[in-house]
Scaffold this motif. Structure first.
Motif, mmCIF file in Angstrom:
data_model
loop_
_atom_site.group_PDB
_atom_site.id
_atom_site.type_symbol
_atom_site.label_atom_id
_atom_site.label_comp_id
_atom_site.label_asym_id
_atom_site.label_seq_id
_atom_site.Cartn_x
_atom_site.Cartn_y
_atom_site.Cartn_z
ATOM 1 N N ILE A 37 0.830 -1.209 0.000
ATOM 2 C CA ILE A 37 0.000 0.000 0.000
ATOM 3 C C ILE A 37 0.868 1.264 0.000
ATOM 4 O O ILE A 37 0.629 2.194 -0.765
ATOM 5 C CB ILE A 37 -0.968 0.000 1.209
ATOM 6 N N VAL A 38 1.913 1.282 0.834
ATOM 7 C CA VAL A 38 2.774 2.463 0.891
ATOM 8 C C VAL A 38 3.464 2.688 -0.461
ATOM 9 O O VAL A 38 3.459 3.792 -1.005
ATOM 10 C CB VAL A 38 3.829 2.336 2.021
ATOM 11 N N MET A 39 4.012 1.601 -1.012
ATOM 12 C CA MET A 39 4.734 1.722 -2.279
ATOM 13 C C MET A 39 3.807 2.215 -3.395
ATOM 14 O O MET A 39 4.153 3.100 -4.170
ATOM 15 C CB MET A 39 5.325 0.368 -2.687
ATOM 16 N N LEU A 40 2.620 1.590 -3.464
ATOM 17 C CA LEU A 40 1.693 1.996 -4.523
ATOM 18 C C LEU A 40 1.267 3.446 -4.333
ATOM 19 O O LEU A 40 1.103 4.182 -5.297
ATOM 20 C CB LEU A 40 0.469 1.078 -4.539
ATOM 21 N N SER A 41 1.109 3.868 -3.075
ATOM 22 C CA SER A 41 0.642 5.240 -2.860
ATOM 23 C C SER A 41 1.738 6.243 -3.217
ATOM 24 O O SER A 41 1.452 7.333 -3.690
ATOM 25 C CB SER A 41 0.156 5.426 -1.416
ATOM 26 N N VAL A 42 2.995 5.860 -2.992
ATOM 27 C CA VAL A 42 4.099 6.741 -3.400
ATOM 28 C C VAL A 42 4.130 6.858 -4.922
ATOM 29 O O VAL A 42 4.190 7.965 -5.483
ATOM 30 C CB VAL A 42 5.455 6.213 -2.871
ATOM 31 N N GLY A 43 4.042 5.705 -5.598
ATOM 32 C CA GLY A 43 4.058 5.717 -7.058
ATOM 33 C C GLY A 43 2.868 6.463 -7.633
ATOM 34 O O GLY A 43 2.996 7.287 -8.543
ATOM 35 N N GLY A 45 1.156 8.715 -6.148
ATOM 36 C CA GLY A 45 1.290 10.133 -5.827
ATOM 37 C C GLY A 45 2.147 10.842 -6.866
ATOM 38 O O GLY A 45 1.805 11.941 -7.330
ATOM 39 N N ALA A 46 3.252 10.211 -7.249
ATOM 40 C CA ALA A 46 4.131 10.804 -8.255
ATOM 41 C C ALA A 46 3.383 10.965 -9.572
ATOM 42 O O ALA A 46 3.457 12.017 -10.227
ATOM 43 C CB ALA A 46 5.359 9.914 -8.457
ATOM 44 N N GLN A 47 2.626 9.948 -9.924
ATOM 45 C CA GLN A 47 1.864 9.992 -11.166
ATOM 46 C C GLN A 47 0.838 11.124 -11.146
ATOM 47 O O GLN A 47 0.701 11.869 -12.104
ATOM 48 C CB GLN A 47 1.114 8.667 -11.304
ATOM 49 N N THR A 48 0.140 11.217 -10.009
ATOM 50 C CA THR A 48 -0.894 12.234 -9.896
ATOM 51 C C THR A 48 -0.312 13.632 -9.960
ATOM 52 O O THR A 48 -0.887 14.529 -10.570
ATOM 53 C CB THR A 48 -1.658 12.068 -8.565
ATOM 54 N N SER A 49 0.869 13.829 -9.346
ATOM 55 C CA SER A 49 1.425 15.187 -9.348
ATOM 56 C C SER A 49 1.857 15.574 -10.760
ATOM 57 O O SER A 49 1.756 16.728 -11.150
ATOM 58 C CB SER A 49 2.575 15.289 -8.345
ATOM 59 N N ILE A 50 2.314 14.593 -11.528
ATOM 60 C CA ILE A 50 2.664 14.899 -12.916
ATOM 61 C C ILE A 50 1.416 15.261 -13.713
ATOM 62 O O ILE A 50 1.386 16.227 -14.476
ATOM 63 C CB ILE A 50 3.388 13.703 -13.552
ATOM 64 N N GLN A 51 0.361 14.486 -13.471
ATOM 65 C CA GLN A 51 -0.889 14.773 -14.179
ATOM 66 C C GLN A 51 -1.413 16.161 -13.824
ATOM 67 O O GLN A 51 -1.877 16.904 -14.687
ATOM 68 C CB GLN A 51 -1.944 13.719 -13.843
ATOM 69 N N ASN A 52 -1.309 16.508 -12.537
ATOM 70 C CA ASN A 52 -1.768 17.829 -12.108
ATOM 71 C C ASN A 52 -0.968 18.922 -12.789
ATOM 72 O O ASN A 52 -1.503 19.948 -13.200
ATOM 73 C CB ASN A 52 -1.623 17.977 -10.588
ATOM 74 N N SER A 278 4.853 7.764 -17.960
ATOM 75 C CA SER A 278 5.009 6.325 -18.141
ATOM 76 C C SER A 278 6.175 5.805 -17.308
ATOM 77 O O SER A 278 6.145 4.689 -16.826
ATOM 78 C CB SER A 278 5.190 5.974 -19.618
ATOM 79 N N SER A 279 7.182 6.648 -17.075
ATOM 80 C CA SER A 279 8.290 6.161 -16.241
ATOM 81 C C SER A 279 7.866 6.050 -14.780
ATOM 82 O O SER A 279 8.278 5.132 -14.077
ATOM 83 C CB SER A 279 9.526 7.034 -16.394
ATOM 84 N N THR A 280 6.991 6.951 -14.325
ATOM 85 C CA THR A 280 6.506 6.771 -12.945
ATOM 86 C C THR A 280 5.581 5.570 -12.852
ATOM 87 O O THR A 280 5.515 4.909 -11.828
ATOM 88 C CB THR A 280 5.747 8.008 -12.418
ATOM 89 N N LYS A 281 4.876 5.298 -13.952
ATOM 90 C CA LYS A 281 4.012 4.115 -13.957
ATOM 91 C C LYS A 281 4.875 2.867 -13.779
ATOM 92 O O LYS A 281 4.561 1.982 -12.990
ATOM 93 C CB LYS A 281 3.233 4.053 -15.279
ATOM 94 N N VAL A 282 5.962 2.832 -14.513
ATOM 95 C CA VAL A 282 6.886 1.705 -14.377
ATOM 96 C C VAL A 282 7.415 1.633 -12.950
ATOM 97 O O VAL A 282 7.490 0.568 -12.351
ATOM 98 C CB VAL A 282 8.060 1.838 -15.378
ATOM 99 N N MET A 283 7.727 2.810 -12.385
ATOM 100 C CA MET A 283 8.229 2.842 -11.015
ATOM 101 C C MET A 283 7.182 2.287 -10.045
ATOM 102 O O MET A 283 7.504 1.502 -9.155
ATOM 103 C CB MET A 283 8.588 4.284 -10.634
ATOM 104 N N ILE A 285 4.793 0.142 -10.650
ATOM 105 C CA ILE A 285 4.699 -1.305 -10.808
ATOM 106 C C ILE A 285 5.893 -1.992 -10.138
ATOM 107 O O ILE A 285 5.750 -2.980 -9.429
ATOM 108 C CB ILE A 285 4.628 -1.685 -12.305
ATOM 109 N N LEU A 286 7.063 -1.398 -10.335
ATOM 110 C CA LEU A 286 8.286 -1.969 -9.771
ATOM 111 C C LEU A 286 8.221 -1.990 -8.241
ATOM 112 O O LEU A 286 8.464 -3.011 -7.609
ATOM 113 C CB LEU A 286 9.476 -1.132 -10.235
ATOM 114 N N LEU A 287 7.861 -0.833 -7.653
ATOM 115 C CA LEU A 287 7.767 -0.746 -6.190
ATOM 116 C C LEU A 287 6.739 -1.744 -5.677
ATOM 117 O O LEU A 287 6.957 -2.442 -4.702
ATOM 118 C CB LEU A 287 7.373 0.674 -5.769
ATOM 119 N N GLY A 288 5.594 -1.783 -6.374
ATOM 120 C CA GLY A 288 4.521 -2.692 -5.959
ATOM 121 C C GLY A 288 4.973 -4.137 -6.007
ATOM 122 O O GLY A 288 4.698 -4.914 -5.091
ATOM 123 N N SER A 289 5.713 -4.498 -7.061
ATOM 124 C CA SER A 289 6.114 -5.906 -7.169
ATOM 125 C C SER A 289 7.146 -6.271 -6.115
ATOM 126 O O SER A 289 7.105 -7.361 -5.568
ATOM 127 C CB SER A 289 6.695 -6.237 -8.548
#
Lengths: 409, 229
Positions: A37-43, A45-52, A278-283, A285-289
């Motif tokens: 949960i923590v890892m996914l929320s960090v990833g 969060g990064a994605q959302t801030s880029i979108q914003n 897309s690089s944060t998306k990869v990040m 997924i990586l953190l989550g895995s």
């Protein structure tokens, strides 16, 4: 098959009978779920801030800057040799269908003064199109009029931060501020936008008409010079396809011969953002895995303890079988036990994970964002882990021979 | 038709190159309502016979008809079902579930017979009352004496209305006074409720509570006679 309630009460009784062991067993799942949960929320969060950021910057953006100046072999940075004119932008907007808007930008950081207060900020000369591209409206006051632009009027639109710093509680509308000693009348204040994704204060801005900037405030080396032109394409695809058209048009307007380098740089911000996204998306997924691996290890812990538990309770299994328990009755009993263990672990893990991502968001610079999916995903995964790793011990228990099981000491 | 009919039952285990014959062709009929004691020295095969009779084990050859149904070739689950409906077990070591109240122990056979919870509790309470443990229904096994634990086990054996009760050395862990109590309980179950009781023991005075005594020696029935009380 015996009813679910009875099986559940048998399972919870066994879990309660060995409290310490159950807690330690669940710990693996707790840590796993919390970590995911923590890892996914960090990833996330990064994605959302880029979108914003993409949203506030304006969508489908292309920026054109002056090119690279070469003097006796030493190459200066972009924009070191000014070449762009406001009319270049107007021509692009007019002639290239894929481009909707072209806003001129001429900016400089300078000191502005109101009464006794002063503040250093970026002053940007532009026109109305800038606000259309950024989809940024006034919270009060009025926008630049065509007359303002034509007559190079000394009027300014302020961001909220500048208003706070210069005026405090005083209503800024109609007041006069001085930019480089030149008096400007405040005609509008923008709706506050807060911090951008990279921590910049977006409200720390002053906008003046482009013509005023060119003629009265900033030094320019040729008429109609601008620092850059901000273009908005009709859609994200067009930001790629329009680039070549823009290049040809500009080369023609700047009279560049076949052998000459471009004296401008076209930068597709949408492309940059999409790459970052897309690089944060990869990040993510990586953190989550990586975190999922700890969940998997937790599952192995459950299997281990369930195997011990089956051996310890061989006699109980023998009694149940002698009395009429069928293979699936025994299997369900132990499966339910491992499922309950892992779901309790999952639940506690969700709580700790939510708390953890909140704390990470508060105490570190990483933006975190929790979504329902990213909570349900690891939780249901913990359930599946319980079922998967519980099956083998349960199956093993159901294969016991009642005679041997009853004799087991 | 007899309640139990064994024909040419054998049981052997592979031992190195040969087969170790534990039971060498047992023929035995037990009628409904009988009270049979099976006796024999250790190694005689009486436990093996008991396991086959109790549907815990399958014979190597021969036929076994229990209450009109051939059972020697049934699957493990089908045997579990037969044990649940037709047979109640009482063991030497009581074999109650620990950390589980007397009441819940007695409910157990009904759990696997899918009796609804409310009915389970009612019937278990009735059975415990019958064996004189009304006051101790909520005690855990470790809070009960050996004789009381064995009475809980007997309540568990009769609660599902199983027609047959198998008792494997039921007094082996009890002192004389408690043994008498337990044997009187079996006699009452046999005489008043018509339950068929099959008792395995090596003590003569315990065997004498039965109506019929079968002696097993070396995997064969050595003697089978009425017990004159």
């Amino acid at each position: 098959m015996i009813d679910a309630r009875t099986i559940f009460s048998i399972a919870t009784r066994a879990i309660k009978a060995n409290k310490m062991r159950s807690i330690l067993t669940s710990l693996g799942i707790i840590i796993g779920v919390a970590a995911v949960i923590v890892m996914l929320s960090v990833g996330h969060g990064a994605q959302t801030s880029i979108q914003n950021e993409m949203k506030t910057m304006g969508s489908n953006l292309i920026i054109i800057r002056s090119g690279v100046a070469t003097s006796s072999g030493a190459r200066s940075g972009h924009g070191s040799k000014p070449t762009m004119k406001k009319s270049d932008g107007d021509a692009i907007q007019e002639k290239i269908e894929a481009i909707k808007l072209a806003a001129p930008v001429l900016e400089e950081t300078t000191q502005i003064v109101y009464g006794n207060a002063n503040w250093s900020t970026g002053v940007t000369g532009t026109d109305r199109r800038m606000f259309e591209i950024k989809e940024w409206n006034l919270s009060y006051g009025r926008m630049f009029s065509s007359t303002d632009i034509r007559s190079a009027a000394k009027v300014a639109i302020l961001g909220q931060t500048v208003v706070n710093e210069l005026f405090g509680d005083v209503d800024p509308l109609g007041k006069t501020i001085r930019i480089k000693g030149i008096p400007f009348q405040v005609i509008g204040v923008l709706i506050p936008r807060g911090q951008s994704g990279n921590g910049m204060d977006q409200d720390d801005v002053v906008y003046i008409p482009i013509t005023t900037a060119q003629k009265k405030v900033m030094g320019i080396s040729f008429p109609d010079q601008v620092k850059m032109i901000m273009l908005q394409a009709i859609d994200s695809q067009s930001t790629y396809t329009a680039q070549e058209e823009i290049r040809e048009l500009l080369r023609q307007r700047h009279n560049l011969g076949v052998n000459k380098e471009d004296d401008f740089v076209i930068r597709n911000l949408t492309q940059m953002m999409e790459m970052m996204e897309s690089s944060t998306k990869v990040m993510t997924i990586l953190l989550g895995s990586i975190a999922s691996i700890s969940l998997l290890v937790g599952g192995i812990g459950i299997m281990n303890i369930m195997l011990v538990s089956v051996t310890e309770r061989t006699r109980e299994i023998g009694i149940r079988m002698a009395i009429g328990a069928k293979a699936w009755d025994i299997r369900w009993q132990f499966l339910t036990e491992s499922l309950v263990l892992s779901l309790i672990g999952g639940l506690v893990g969700v709580v700790i994970g939510l708390l953890g991502s909140y704390l990470v968001g508060v105490f570190s610079s990483l933006p975190t964002k929790v979504s329902l999916l990213y909570v349900l995903l690891p939780f249901s995964f913990s359930g599946m882990v319980g079922l998967f790793f519980g099956f083998y011990p349960a199956y093993k228990a159901s294969l016991l021979n009642p005679i041997n099981a009853l004799r087991y000491e | 038709m007899s309640l139990i009919e064994l024909k040419h039952i054998t049981k052997s285990y592979p031992l190195e190159d040969t087969q170790l014959k534990i039971l060498k062709g047992i023929n035995l009929n037990i009628e409904k309502g009988d009270f049979v004691a099976i006796m024999g020295p250790s190694g005689s095969g009486k436990s093996t016979l008991m396991n086959i009779l109790g549907c815990l084990d399958k014979p190597t050859s021969g036929t076994y008809v229990l209450d009109g149904q051939r059972v020697e070739n049934l699957s493990a689950d089908e045997l579990a079902d037969i044990r649940n409906r037709k047979i109640g077990f009482v063991f030497q070591g009581f074999n109650l579930l620990s950390r589980t109240s007397a009441l819940e122990n007695v409910e157990l056979p009904m759990v696997y017979a899918n009796v609804p919870a409310a009915q389970r509790e009612e019937r278990a309470k009735k059975a415990l009352t019958k064996v004189g443990l009304r006051e101790r229904m909520y005690h855990m096994p470790n809070q009960l004496s050996g004789g009381q634990q064995q009475r809980v086990a007997i309540a568990r054996a009769v609660v599902n209305e199983a027609p047959i009760i198998f008792a494997d050395e039921p007094t082996g862990n009890l002192d004389t006074k408690m043994s008498v109590e337990i044997m009187n309980l079996f006699t009452k179950l046999n005489e008043d409720l018509g339950r068929t009781i099959i008792l395995v023991t090596h003590e003569d005075d315990i065997a004498h509570y039965a109506k019929r005594i079968i002696r097993i020696v070396d995997g064969e029935i050595h003697s089978d006679e009425k017990n004159e009380k």
